[in-house]
Design a protein around this motif. Structure first.
Motif, mmCIF file in Angstrom:
data_model
loop_
_atom_site.group_PDB
_atom_site.id
_atom_site.type_symbol
_atom_site.label_atom_id
_atom_site.label_comp_id
_atom_site.label_asym_id
_atom_site.label_seq_id
_atom_site.Cartn_x
_atom_site.Cartn_y
_atom_site.Cartn_z
ATOM 1 N N MET A 242 -7.454 -18.702 -38.919
ATOM 2 C CA MET A 242 -7.829 -17.399 -38.414
ATOM 3 C C MET A 242 -8.314 -16.572 -39.608
ATOM 4 N N ASN A 243 -9.490 -15.976 -39.447
ATOM 5 C CA ASN A 243 -10.030 -15.198 -40.558
ATOM 6 C C ASN A 243 -9.462 -13.772 -40.547
ATOM 7 N N LEU B 139 -8.204 -7.390 -36.068
ATOM 8 C CA LEU B 139 -8.437 -7.008 -34.671
ATOM 9 C C LEU B 139 -7.179 -7.246 -33.840
ATOM 10 N N LEU B 140 -6.554 -8.392 -34.029
ATOM 11 C CA LEU B 140 -5.323 -8.698 -33.293
ATOM 12 C C LEU B 140 -4.186 -7.748 -33.681
ATOM 13 N N LEU B 141 -4.130 -7.376 -34.957
ATOM 14 C CA LEU B 141 -3.102 -6.427 -35.395
ATOM 15 C C LEU B 141 -3.274 -5.077 -34.711
ATOM 16 N N ARG B 142 -4.506 -4.610 -34.653
ATOM 17 C CA ARG B 142 -4.761 -3.324 -33.970
ATOM 18 C C ARG B 142 -4.374 -3.394 -32.493
ATOM 19 N N GLY C 31 -0.198 -9.985 -25.736
ATOM 20 C CA GLY C 31 -0.988 -11.213 -25.882
ATOM 21 C C GLY C 31 -1.533 -11.357 -27.295
ATOM 22 N N ALA C 32 -1.975 -10.249 -27.871
ATOM 23 C CA ALA C 32 -2.484 -10.267 -29.247
ATOM 24 C C ALA C 32 -1.355 -10.610 -30.224
ATOM 25 N N LEU C 33 -0.188 -10.056 -29.959
ATOM 26 C CA LEU C 33 0.974 -10.351 -30.799
ATOM 27 C C LEU C 33 1.339 -11.828 -30.703
ATOM 28 N N ASP C 34 1.337 -12.365 -29.499
ATOM 29 C CA ASP C 34 1.629 -13.787 -29.301
ATOM 30 C C ASP C 34 0.619 -14.658 -30.046
#
Length: 180
Positions: free
Chosen positions: A1-2, A8-11, A19-22
């Motif tokens: 993962m770049n 983006l997932l952190l935000r 889902g982003a946290l997972d």
């Protein structure tokens, strides 16, 4: 993962997107678990340390609201401190490599990888703890020197010179063993 995907997932995770946290946890959990395996006595402790690492990271994300810097080195810092804390409370007992049988009775799948890790552990056991940590981060965890500098809090040049010194020590150790 770049890095962009991670940010983006952190935000999204900070906004409450589970889902982003997972996805973040799934992406980084294997690396952190592997790191914890090097710094704990057994698999159960490694799993406990990895889980605690992510719990602390999620708590931090919830409480601070914003994240600056690289996420992976941040996780490794938490994992390092979590393993230290866990080892203090568990009063870790180490198994001597000399007490293990020379030849296993059978070979399981993945035995060669486990044997390589045991060899690396035995080889690095004679290094100073600080040098051992640098070698494990670089070669067992395959981290970049810049990430290692962020994790350890050392300047990049210091990481480079200490890693070079550790490798020189390992080379001399291997040469010494070959002469026997």
């Amino acid at each position: 993962m770049n890095r962009i995907q991670t940010e983006l997932l952190l935000r999204k995770a900070q906004s409450g997107d589970t889902g982003a946290l997972d996805t973040l946890i799934a992406a980084y959990y294997p690396q952190i678990l592997n790191y914890c395996r090097w710094h704990t006595a057994d698999e159960q402790q490694a799993q406990d340390a990895a889980q605690e690492t992510f719990l602390k990271a999620v708590r931090w994300l919830d409480s601070c609201g914003g994240f600056q810097g690289a996420f992976r080195p941040f996780l490794y810092k938490i994992a390092k401190n979590t393993c230290i804390d866990l080892n203090r409370t568990m009063k870790r007992t180490e198994v001597s490599l000399e007490s293990l049988p020379d030849e296993p009775a059978y070979q399981e799948s993945g035995f060669a990888a486990a044997e390589e890790k045991a060899n690396l552990r035995a080889l690095t056991a004679q290094l100073e703890p600080e040098q051992r940590e640098l070698v494990l981060l670089r070669f067992a965890q395959q981290l970049k020197l810049r990430e290692i500098a962020q994790i350890t809090g050392l300047p990049l040049r210091t990481v480079q010179s200490r890693l070079r010194a550790a490798l020189k020590t390992l080379k001399m150790q291997l040469e010494k063993e070959d002469w026997r």
